[in-house]
Enzyme design. Sequence first.
Site, short mmCIF file in Angstrom:
data_model
loop_
_atom_site.label_atom_id
_atom_site.label_comp_id
_atom_site.label_asym_id
_atom_site.label_seq_id
_atom_site.Cartn_x
_atom_site.Cartn_y
_atom_site.Cartn_z
N CYS A 1 42.69 69.64 -60.71
CA CYS A 1 42.50 68.35 -60.75
C CYS A 1 43.44 67.51 -60.22
O CYS A 1 43.42 66.20 -60.04
CB CYS A 1 42.22 67.96 -62.16
SG CYS A 1 40.89 68.89 -62.87
N HIS B 1 43.85 60.64 -63.75
CA HIS B 1 42.68 61.61 -63.70
C HIS B 1 41.66 61.23 -64.66
O HIS B 1 42.10 61.15 -65.61
CB HIS B 1 43.17 62.99 -63.48
CG HIS B 1 42.17 64.07 -63.82
ND1 HIS B 1 40.93 64.18 -62.82
CD2 HIS B 1 42.08 65.14 -64.47
CE1 HIS B 1 40.23 65.23 -63.37
NE2 HIS B 1 41.04 65.87 -64.32
N ASN C 1 34.40 64.51 -65.68
CA ASN C 1 35.49 65.01 -65.24
C ASN C 1 35.04 65.60 -63.84
O ASN C 1 34.45 66.66 -63.79
CB ASN C 1 36.19 65.97 -66.00
CG ASN C 1 37.55 66.89 -65.55
OD1 ASN C 1 37.71 66.45 -64.22
ND2 ASN C 1 38.25 67.25 -66.41
O1 UT7 Z 1 40.78 68.12 -65.69
C1 UT7 Z 1 41.70 68.81 -66.48
C2 UT7 Z 1 41.15 69.85 -67.59
N1 UT7 Z 1 40.57 69.54 -68.61
C3 UT7 Z 1 40.87 68.51 -69.46
O2 UT7 Z 1 41.34 67.60 -69.54
C4 UT7 Z 1 40.37 68.65 -71.04
C5 UT7 Z 1 41.37 68.45 -71.93
N2 UT7 Z 1 40.84 68.98 -73.33
C6 UT7 Z 1 39.96 68.05 -74.01
O3 UT7 Z 1 39.38 67.03 -73.23
C7 UT7 Z 1 39.42 68.23 -75.34
O4 UT7 Z 1 40.53 69.30 -75.65
C8 UT7 Z 1 38.16 68.40 -75.44
C9 UT7 Z 1 37.28 67.30 -75.16
C10 UT7 Z 1 37.88 69.64 -74.43
C11 UT7 Z 1 37.77 68.92 -76.68
O5 UT7 Z 1 38.10 67.88 -77.73
P1 UT7 Z 1 38.95 68.48 -78.85
O6 UT7 Z 1 39.12 67.25 -79.78
O7 UT7 Z 1 40.22 69.10 -78.49
O8 UT7 Z 1 38.08 69.40 -79.76
P2 UT7 Z 1 38.23 70.82 -80.20
O9 UT7 Z 1 38.49 71.89 -78.99
O10 UT7 Z 1 39.48 70.82 -81.06
O11 UT7 Z 1 36.95 71.33 -81.03
C12 UT7 Z 1 36.46 70.82 -82.24
C13 UT7 Z 1 35.14 71.24 -82.71
C14 UT7 Z 1 35.02 72.52 -82.56
O12 UT7 Z 1 34.50 73.18 -83.81
P3 UT7 Z 1 35.29 73.74 -85.05
O13 UT7 Z 1 35.80 74.89 -84.51
O14 UT7 Z 1 36.12 72.70 -85.58
O15 UT7 Z 1 34.01 74.09 -86.18
C15 UT7 Z 1 34.33 72.88 -81.52
O16 UT7 Z 1 33.63 73.93 -81.55
O17 UT7 Z 1 34.12 70.68 -81.90
C16 UT7 Z 1 33.33 71.66 -81.49
N3 UT7 Z 1 32.97 71.30 -80.31
C17 UT7 Z 1 31.86 70.59 -79.94
N4 UT7 Z 1 30.90 70.25 -80.73
C18 UT7 Z 1 29.65 69.57 -80.08
C19 UT7 Z 1 33.38 71.58 -78.98
N5 UT7 Z 1 32.55 71.19 -78.08
C20 UT7 Z 1 31.58 70.61 -78.64
C21 UT7 Z 1 30.47 70.22 -78.00
N6 UT7 Z 1 29.50 69.18 -79.10
N7 UT7 Z 1 30.12 69.71 -76.76
#
Ligand code: UT7
Length: 311
Positions: free
Chosen positions: A112, A236, A266
Amino acid sequence: MNAGVIGIGRYVPDRVLTNEDLEKIVDTSDEWIRSRTGIEERRIADDDMDTSHLAELAAKNALEDAEIPAEELDMILVATVTGDYGFPSVACLIQERLGAKNAVAMDVSAACAGFIYGMITAKQYIESGTYKKILVVGVEKLSKITNWEDRNTAVLFGDGAGAAIIAPVSEGRGILSFDMGSDGSGAKHLYQNGQHLYMSGREVFKFAVRQMPESSLKVVEKAGLEKEDVDFLIPHQANIRIMEAARERLGLPSEKMAYTVQKYGNTSSSSIPIALVESVMDGKIKEDDVLVLVGFGGGLTWGAVALKWGK
Ligand code: UT7
């Protein structure tokens, strides 16, 4: 001699994939995706449209905007992690299709941050007097490496392409400063393994909320400016919460930042040039505005430029 932007273009596929569409594919909800990422929909390229095709269309728009024929290009740098083939490069494929027969062509792999790496590389060739006109493209067809069964990543990404022509510009304008860096110890947080992309979202998130503001402030300082001098921020477009962290550290109101993440998700290396093109089209950027472009991604990689807009 200072390098700046003399033309820009972008291309996004017509096909829209909404959060509601994704609810039918993986266990997710529109509410979760919007609140955690800011994304509402993304574009997906058809099967018969590969990465080089997206790149070619954005590049043609940039050449048209710069009002130069492809033969005038000395170099083509394509930032991508989703090339049509392992090799040849996407840059070589579009060189042929554009008719840029005088250009040397190669791809840049920095995920990215790739478009920023490309801009900074182009700047070196221009300011050393080696080359006069360089096409930099950020392009991804992420849909082909997305695991459509993994809700952690399937909801985040989209396809698209953005391009800029980098060339000498008038004094005081162009790329004023840059910052770039890499940290291979974080390679394990975001990579492609076999067919699919894997990401440890939390880890990348923590890195990004620290790195984006830091890099942005660094280029402002290196340009001899204060953060009050920044007119517009183009981060980004990965996640609205990461973008807001950068905006707040620069003390900018929301009307001074580009937001395309809600429409396109993204799109990795293409997100910054697409957001630049749309901000110019929407009249949010005017001549002599000071812009900060900043990105981060798999590698880990990061990069930023301070850019005074205009030829
Ligand atoms: O381009 C460069 C690369 N990418 C990025 O910049 C991404 C950087 N990271 C992020 O944007 C965030 O970390 C995410 C959007 C990917 C995730 O958000 P988060 O607030 O960090 O959530 P998390 O990974 O801590 O997950 C929270 C919960 C989990 O459930 P449990 O374990 O707490 O029960 C996940 O399983 O949300 C769950 N979860 C979802 N639920 C519904 C993960 N993906 C989804 C989904 N729908 N699509």
